[in-house]
Enzyme design. Structure first.
Site, PDB file in Angstrom:
ATOM      1  N   ASP A  83       0.878  -1.163   0.000  1.00 19.26           N
ATOM      2  CA  ASP A  83       0.000   0.000   0.000  1.00 19.26           C
ATOM      3  C   ASP A  83       0.918   1.216   0.000  1.00 19.26           C
ATOM      4  O   ASP A  83       1.601   1.490   0.991  1.00 19.26           O
ATOM      5  CB  ASP A  83      -0.894  -0.015   1.240  1.00 19.26           C
ATOM      6  CG  ASP A  83      -1.882   1.147   1.262  1.00 19.26           C
ATOM      7  OD1 ASP A  83      -1.667   2.134   0.530  1.00 19.26           O
ATOM      8  OD2 ASP A  83      -2.864   1.069   2.026  1.00 19.26           O
ATOM      9  N   ASN A  94       2.771   5.210 -10.711  1.00 21.48           N
ATOM     10  CA  ASN A  94       1.557   5.060 -11.505  1.00 21.48           C
ATOM     11  C   ASN A  94       0.309   4.870 -10.645  1.00 21.48           C
ATOM     12  O   ASN A  94      -0.790   5.228 -11.067  1.00 21.48           O
ATOM     13  CB  ASN A  94       1.703   3.860 -12.443  1.00 21.48           C
ATOM     14  CG  ASN A  94       0.381   3.476 -13.083  1.00 21.48           C
ATOM     15  OD1 ASN A  94      -0.103   4.137 -13.991  1.00 21.48           O
ATOM     16  ND2 ASN A  94      -0.230   2.402 -12.582  1.00 21.48           N
ATOM     17  N   TYR A 128      -9.081  14.790  -7.593  1.00 18.16           N
ATOM     18  CA  TYR A 128      -8.102  14.055  -8.401  1.00 18.16           C
ATOM     19  C   TYR A 128      -7.353  15.008  -9.326  1.00 18.16           C
ATOM     20  O   TYR A 128      -6.113  14.968  -9.405  1.00 18.16           O
ATOM     21  CB  TYR A 128      -8.833  12.990  -9.213  1.00 18.16           C
ATOM     22  CG  TYR A 128      -7.990  12.282 -10.246  1.00 18.16           C
ATOM     23  CD1 TYR A 128      -7.165  11.230  -9.896  1.00 18.16           C
ATOM     24  CD2 TYR A 128      -8.058  12.645 -11.593  1.00 18.16           C
ATOM     25  CE1 TYR A 128      -6.392  10.572 -10.843  1.00 18.16           C
ATOM     26  CE2 TYR A 128      -7.303  11.987 -12.553  1.00 18.16           C
ATOM     27  CZ  TYR A 128      -6.468  10.950 -12.172  1.00 18.16           C
ATOM     28  OH  TYR A 128      -5.719  10.302 -13.120  1.00 18.16           O
ATOM     29  N   GLY A 129      -8.079  15.880 -10.019  1.00 21.90           N
ATOM     30  CA  GLY A 129      -7.433  16.834 -10.906  1.00 21.90           C
ATOM     31  C   GLY A 129      -6.487  17.754 -10.153  1.00 21.90           C
ATOM     32  O   GLY A 129      -5.379  18.051 -10.616  1.00 21.90           O
ATOM     33  N   ALA A 130      -6.916  18.194  -8.970  1.00 24.77           N
ATOM     34  CA  ALA A 130      -6.060  19.057  -8.153  1.00 24.77           C
ATOM     35  C   ALA A 130      -4.807  18.313  -7.703  1.00 24.77           C
ATOM     36  O   ALA A 130      -3.704  18.876  -7.691  1.00 24.77           O
ATOM     37  CB  ALA A 130      -6.846  19.565  -6.947  1.00 24.77           C
ATOM     38  N   ALA A 131      -4.974  17.036  -7.332  1.00 22.67           N
ATOM     39  CA  ALA A 131      -3.818  16.235  -6.915  1.00 22.67           C
ATOM     40  C   ALA A 131      -2.838  16.066  -8.068  1.00 22.67           C
ATOM     41  O   ALA A 131      -1.614  16.148  -7.879  1.00 22.67           O
ATOM     42  CB  ALA A 131      -4.281  14.877  -6.401  1.00 22.67           C
ATOM     43  N   LYS A 132      -3.351  15.814  -9.266  1.00 18.94           N
ATOM     44  CA  LYS A 132      -2.455  15.629 -10.413  1.00 18.94           C
ATOM     45  C   LYS A 132      -1.756  16.935 -10.788  1.00 18.94           C
ATOM     46  O   LYS A 132      -0.598  16.920 -11.243  1.00 18.94           O
ATOM     47  CB  LYS A 132      -3.244  15.075 -11.597  1.00 18.94           C
ATOM     48  CG  LYS A 132      -3.693  13.626 -11.405  1.00 18.94           C
ATOM     49  CD  LYS A 132      -2.528  12.685 -11.180  1.00 18.94           C
ATOM     50  CE  LYS A 132      -2.933  11.225 -11.214  1.00 18.94           C
ATOM     51  NZ  LYS A 132      -1.801  10.318 -10.953  1.00 18.94           N
TER      52      LYS A 132
END
Length: 265
Positions: free
Chosen positions: A61, A88, A154-158
């Site tokens: 993990d 990934n 998710y977009g903010a994290a990427k």
């Protein structure tokens, strides 16, 4: 002299490397001759292999610092080195930002941003001590550079991953190169969760200039390039792998004729 990607003798760790995009990355690296170790919380339905060569599976993990350290210690104990890391592992289910809980958002940020930083920190310590250093490739997303409705966290994290890539490339140079791939829609075994049935996948593919979704091996080949000596002077870069991006919506909405009077394409 022909240019080719040869990663023979190199040891690569791919997080989330047993299914979907990660499996495509693992196969491409195997094809390039690398020794590949693929980690995930659970093994895939079948081993990841290429022409008889198989990726080694390591359970982990990547959000757990102790587990990550143990995994990387295992890689070094088995193979004596770690040359390349591919971050990934990640993803997010659909959830509108107004409806999702604080805990939901925190978990998405943890998996998609904090975990790659954690794994990279521990891998970097190994690479800095090696004569040849190493490289890190972060799998990012076009969601980092455009609106990401339904996957806002998710977009903010990427977006954070791409910023992190640039910063680490400066901090960890010259021993370790750090790059990212901004990946567009990819056709995997889970495509139906995002795009629907085969007609839905085809319809989404038709919005992409190259006329189809990416395949996992498309992403894998780009990773292999960034890990290879061919990209030896590439660091701090975000390579866009999206088939030309998305056709601007205004092109279909506008009713103006083209300059020569021909119908719009």
């Amino acid at each position: 002299m022909a240019l080719e990607i040869d990663l023979s003798g190199r040891v690569v760790l791919v997080t989330g490397g047993v299914r979907g995009v990660g499996a495509g990355v693992s196969r491409a690296l195997l094809a390039a001759g690398a020794t590949v170790l693929a980690c995930a919380r659970r093994p895939g339905d079948a081993p990841v292999e290429y022409e008889g060569r198989q990726a080694e599976f390591l359970p982990c993990d990547v959000r757990d610092g102790d587990a990550v350290r143990e995994m990387i210690d295992t890689v070094v104990a088995r193979h004596g080195r770690l040359d390349h890391l591919v971050n990934n592992a990640g993803g997010a289910p659909f959830a509108l930002a107004a409806d999702a809980s604080k805990n939901f958002h925190a978990k998405i940020i943890e998996l998609n941003l904090l975990a790659p930083l954690l794994v990279s920190q521990i891998a970097n310590a190994v690479m800095q001590a090696q004569p040849d250093g190493g490289s890190i490739v972060n799998i990012s997303s076009v969601s980092a550079h455009r609106a990401s409705p339904g996957t806002a966290a998710y977009g903010a994290a990427k977006a954070g991953v791409d910023s992190l890539t640039a910063s680490l490339a400066v901090e960890w140079a010259p021993k370790v190169r750090v790059n990212s791939l901004a990946v567009g829609p990819v056709e995997t075994e889970l495509s139906q969760l995002h795009y629907g049935d085969a007609d839905g996948v085809a319809a989404v593919g038709a919005t992409i200039p190259l006329g189809r979704l990416a395949r996992p091996e498309d992403i894998g080949r780009c990773v292999a390039f960034l890990a290879s000596p061919l990209a030896g002077y590439v660091s701090g870069a975000t390579l866009e792998v999206h088939g030309g991006g998305e056709r601007p919506a205004f092109l279909d909405a506008a009713n103006a004729a083209t300059p020569n009077g021909a119908p719009k394409p």
